[in-house]
Design an enzyme around this catalytic site. Structure first.
Site, short mmCIF file in Angstrom:
data_model
loop_
_atom_site.label_atom_id
_atom_site.label_comp_id
_atom_site.label_asym_id
_atom_site.label_seq_id
_atom_site.Cartn_x
_atom_site.Cartn_y
_atom_site.Cartn_z
N ARG A 265 18.66 28.46 55.05
CA ARG A 265 17.30 27.93 55.14
C ARG A 265 17.31 26.55 55.78
NH1 ARG A 265 12.14 30.18 54.50
NH2 ARG A 265 10.68 28.60 53.74
N GLU A 361 21.59 41.25 19.98
CA GLU A 361 22.90 41.04 19.35
C GLU A 361 23.06 39.61 18.80
OE1 GLU A 361 26.42 42.75 21.09
OE2 GLU A 361 25.22 44.17 22.25
N GLY A 362 21.97 39.09 18.29
CA GLY A 362 21.97 37.76 17.69
C GLY A 362 21.34 36.74 18.60
#
Length: 383
Positions: A265, A361-362
């Protein structure tokens, strides 16, 4: 191409490096149609099974190589979130069987899930108990040689498409955590019902399941009665580093996309990378990727080296890697400008994929509690 220099770290053996190359090669050729997530996951499980990539997801001797699981998830996630999901659930769904199942249970199910012939699921969460597993209210009441199950499970990955579910229910040996047991459930049993599908910002097969007087033989129990909480925590301990590894895969992809963007860019006749603020973002992203990898593969190496539990290490890896991956991906979106939020752009997809990893998962806050308690316990033991 993502940085592979971490494979030279002393955490890995030669076979790990060979496995990473194999997963990379196969991941490039996976055919994935995201229009129908259910069918996409069925197809992916079959493709992964046919390619032999599901072999590490289970083991009759309970000897799962966590480094191999992490490398697999990191590589697959870097290519596609659903590919990682399909792989991960084959392991999580059968983890209890690998670690605690009977010879008969292992012989029946593990070859099927490793080959991709059967899809696995892990049914732990309930409407009123997510991270608070000990508060589970689903019951499994003994009736002669059977157990009769009643209750609901929700946010079940592969819910509605799985062929085998590892399910946790209250058998009542003691209050709280000590009164849970684990069972193998199949969807053909009378009383099994999919009551709702759950739509999310990154579509995956998710469902709410209801069990109405579902009857299973006592032989469907995994391990001992009342050992369900210990079984669930053992499985999560083992697989939490792999969640972190998936987040790392997303983060590596975001960093790669960002590097390409800022090198190509042009801003005022020079690459976007020439701006010092952009260089600062790239430096922070690279730092967080490496720091995450170190925590993840430390936890995996510790488990593979014989550590009985890696609760603290796994929680640190999951907390840091998932939280930092969110920040890395956000930086990548920012560097892409308006293109970063366009549908179909890689960084836009990553932005949606990463958020759930800080919950399942927590959740991140739960991991902080675990780390604090483990740290205090170690301090008290050393006094």
């Amino acid at each position: 191409m993502a940085d592979q220099s971490f494979l030279t770290w002393p955490f890995f053996d030669p076979h790990h490096r060979g496995w990473a190359d194999r997963v990379q090669e196969i991941a490039r050729g996976l055919a994935i149609d995201h229009c129908d997530p259910d069918q996409a996951c069925r197809d992916l499980v079959r493709q992964l099974g046919d390619a032999g990539l599901l072999q590490p997801t289970s083991d009759e001797n309970g000897q799962l190589d966590v480094r191999t699981l992490c490398l697999s998830r990191e590589t697959l996630a870097r290519h596609d979130g659903l590919a990682d999901f399909a792989f991960a659930m084959q392991g999580l769904g059968t983890g209890a069987i690998s670690l605690f199942g009977s010879k008969g249970q292992k012989a029946h199910w593990l070859p099927q899930t490793r080959s991709g012939q059967a899809i696995a699921a892990f049914a732990l969460t309930e409407p009123q108990s997510g991270s608070d597993v000990a508060n589970s209210t689903m019951t499994a009441i003994r009736d002669g040689n059977d157990f009769v199950l009643n209750g609901e499970k929700t946010w079940i990955s592969n819910g509605g498409i799985a062929d085998v579910y590892t399910l946790f229910a209250r058998t009542g040996e003691a209050p709280g955590a000590k009164g849970l047991s684990a069972f193998i459930i199949t969807p053909d049993l009378k009383g099994f019902e999919v009551v709702g599908r759950l739509d999310t910002i990154a579509p995956h097969p998710l469902a709410t399941l209801r069990f109405n007087d579902l009857r299973v033989p006592a032989s469907a129990m995994i391990g001992q009665a009342g050992a369900g909480f210990r079984i669930a925590m053992s499985v999560l301990d083992l697989f939490r580093p792999t969640v972190a590894a998936a987040a790392l895969g997303f983060a590596r992809r975001a960093l790669d996309e960002a590097l390409t963007r800022v090198s190509e860019r042009q801003v005022q006749g020079a690459p976007l990378f020439d701006l010092q603020m952009v260089q600062g973002h790239i430096a922070e992203m690279a730092l967080d990727v490496d720091a995450s990898a170190l925590l993840i593969y430390r936890a995996a190496w510790a488990k593979d080296s014989g550590a009985a539990r890696i609760t603290r290490e796994a929680a640190m890896a999951k907390l840091f890697a998932t939280d930092q991956a969110q920040l890395i991906i956000d930086k990548a979106v920012q560097l892409f400008g308006g293109d970063g939020v366009r549908s179909g752009m890689a960084v836009e997809s990553l932005y949606r994929e990463i958020r759930a990893l800080r919950i399942y998962e927590g959740a991140s806050d739960v991991q902080k509690v675990i780390i604090a308690r483990q740290t205090m316990a170690a301090h008290m033991e050393g006094r």
